[in-house]
Each structure stands twice: as C-alpha cells, then as structure tokens.
Scaffold this motif. Sequence first.
Motif, mmCIF file in Angstrom:
data_model
loop_
_atom_site.group_PDB
_atom_site.id
_atom_site.type_symbol
_atom_site.label_atom_id
_atom_site.label_comp_id
_atom_site.label_asym_id
_atom_site.label_seq_id
_atom_site.Cartn_x
_atom_site.Cartn_y
_atom_site.Cartn_z
ATOM 1 N N LEU A 198 0.920 -1.302 -0.042
ATOM 2 C CA LEU A 198 -0.069 0.043 0.049
ATOM 3 C C LEU A 198 1.050 1.057 -0.058
ATOM 4 O O LEU A 198 0.452 2.293 -0.629
ATOM 5 N N ASN A 199 1.854 0.963 0.623
ATOM 6 C CA ASN A 199 2.952 2.341 0.640
ATOM 7 C C ASN A 199 3.658 2.678 -0.642
ATOM 8 O O ASN A 199 3.917 3.748 -0.723
ATOM 9 N N GLN A 200 3.414 1.974 -1.691
ATOM 10 C CA GLN A 200 3.744 2.122 -3.011
ATOM 11 C C GLN A 200 2.970 3.311 -3.548
ATOM 12 O O GLN A 200 3.259 4.100 -4.495
ATOM 13 N N GLY A 201 1.554 3.542 -3.174
ATOM 14 C CA GLY A 201 0.987 4.713 -3.387
ATOM 15 C C GLY A 201 1.092 5.766 -2.451
ATOM 16 O O GLY A 201 0.827 7.050 -2.999
ATOM 17 N N VAL A 224 -4.910 9.380 1.690
ATOM 18 C CA VAL A 224 -5.594 8.354 2.274
ATOM 19 C C VAL A 224 -4.651 7.265 2.285
ATOM 20 O O VAL A 224 -4.677 6.429 3.488
ATOM 21 N N ALA A 225 -3.740 6.733 1.353
ATOM 22 C CA ALA A 225 -2.905 5.897 1.553
ATOM 23 C C ALA A 225 -1.941 6.023 2.825
ATOM 24 O O ALA A 225 -1.721 5.179 3.516
ATOM 25 N N ALA A 226 -1.431 7.328 2.808
ATOM 26 C CA ALA A 226 -0.499 7.484 3.975
ATOM 27 C C ALA A 226 -1.201 7.249 5.377
ATOM 28 O O ALA A 226 -0.619 6.743 6.270
ATOM 29 N N GLY A 227 -2.574 7.920 5.626
ATOM 30 C CA GLY A 227 -2.978 7.621 6.557
ATOM 31 C C GLY A 227 -3.398 6.130 6.999
ATOM 32 O O GLY A 227 -3.227 5.602 8.157
#
Length: 318
Positions: free
Chosen positions: A60-63, A157-160
Amino acid sequence: MSRPHRLRTAGGAALVLALGGCAVLLLRLVQRQTGTTGLLVGLGLAVLPVPFVLAALTWLNQGARLPLRRLALCLAWGSCAATLIALLANGWAGSWLVAAQGSERGQALGAELATPLIEETAKGLVLLAVMLPMRRRPRRGTGPSPRARVRLRHRRVAAGLVLGGTTACGFAFTENVLYLGRAFTDDQQQRLDSIGLGLTPSLRDYDDTVHAFLLRALLTPFAHPLFTALTGLGLAVSLGCARRWTARLAAPAGWLAAVALHGGWNAAAGLGTHGFLAVYTLLMVPCFTALAGLALWARSRPGGLPRHAAGAAVPGQG
C-alpha cells in the motif's frame, strides 16, 4: 552543522533513547507475567504474522511513498511506547472500575470502554506527530489541476492507512507476545499440576496456547491495524480537506470509529463461540473488506501529477 540540524539530531537521539527505555521496561513487565520461557515462546509465535501484515502495508505504501524513517517510528512507537502506556493505564483503569463498579461490571467496562479508549489514543498520538506536517489541499483556482488533486487525495488516504496500520502492527506484536506467553505459561503449569514431568508433552497439553495463536495470529492479524487505520484515515481527511467543518470533524470521527470498532470486538469475546463468530462475520469482515477496497482506491495512480507536486502532500516531503 547548523543549529536546526543539531536540534533535529538531538531530538532524534532523545526519541531513540526514550523508545529504547520503553522497550526495556516493557520487556521486564511482560517477563514478570509470562516467565522467561513464556516470553521466548511468545516472541517466537507473535513474530510469525508480522511479515504478512508488513508486506500488505508495504504494498500500500507504493501509493503513499512514505519515507522509511516515518514507518520505523510508527512501528517502534506501537510496539514499545503505545503498548507500555496501554499496559500501565489499562491496569490502573481496570482496578479503579472493579473497585467502583464491582468485579463483573468493572471488568466489562474495562474491556469494552476503557481499553479501546486508552489503546486507540496511545496509538493515535504518533499519528498526530507524523501526519500534522501534511498540507491541506489548496483552494480552488490556486492549486494543481483536478487530476492532480485526485492524486494528492489518494496519497493522503494511503498515508493515513499505512501509518495507522504500521503503528498497530507493532502494538499487536507486543500484545501477542504477552497473551501467547501467558497462555503458554498457564498451559505448562496446568500440565505439571496434572501429570507432572513423567510424560512427553503433546500439542493437546497446550490448548490455550494453540487457541490464542489461531485467534490472534491467524484469524485476526489485521484487527488492530483495522482499528488504527480508521484514526489515520480521519486525520488524512482532516488535513487534506478545505471545508472547515469536515476538517474539524474528520479526525475525531475516525478516532471514535476506531474506539467503537475496538470496543465491539472486545465485547464479542464475552458472547461465546457463536456470538464471536457472528460479530466476526457480520462486523469485522465487512469493515475489513471496505477498508481493503479503500486501500485499493488509494493505491491507484491517476496520471498527470508531477512528482514535486505529489511530494507536498506527504509527511516529511513538504
């Protein structure tokens, strides 16, 4: 070396020392409850689901493209500081509630109300520190194109979700060490009390350990990440929204949703096997599915946003 750089270096060193101190104290507290053998068994079993959870968060962190130091901070905070805060505060709150409300009601209030409040607050503290540098979306007409704003929204959103999940992954690991180590110690003591040392132990002698491992490591490894990801999601919406009331309400709403879901999950433990499975099927699975769908949306990459524009929305890159 400039003064701001020296201050950042000193602050980082102090943080590392503080987290190290929390780890040492926490290790001692857990060892007192599990014994040395139980602690080692708990460590060995609790670490097994961690690579799978971290692999999903890394994907997910790739985004989000969060820097590794932020993720390491959240993981260390969750596994050391947040767990220590929760262990001490839960014990105090549980004792106070039992004294004030009686044993049965006090324990129920502790598990379903006090524990979720304490644990989600302890985990959420580091999210505030890490995510506050995120910038809000520029006003209309002054910022990037609509496509670029969509990309910024995806990254926030991905960061959260990633930061909340990483913090909770560390928290769940340490919590599992305690519960699995304690279950192993209890099983070992029951075996010694019943059959002594004369017979070779079998897996059936450690039913509580097997049950705890199946429940916590195999069936629900994403439970804590699911709870705290809601806090991270609320903060991401709050920090990225230009609408005043949405910005004010999103963060507390995400935290309250995390507390409520955590409390419902804890309450399911007192409903028996059928009640637990019903809550798992009707509440946890749909919530996890919805969050997984949101993660897929957040990781998608609509084109048209330069790297320097995207970087403004990520902690540590603004």
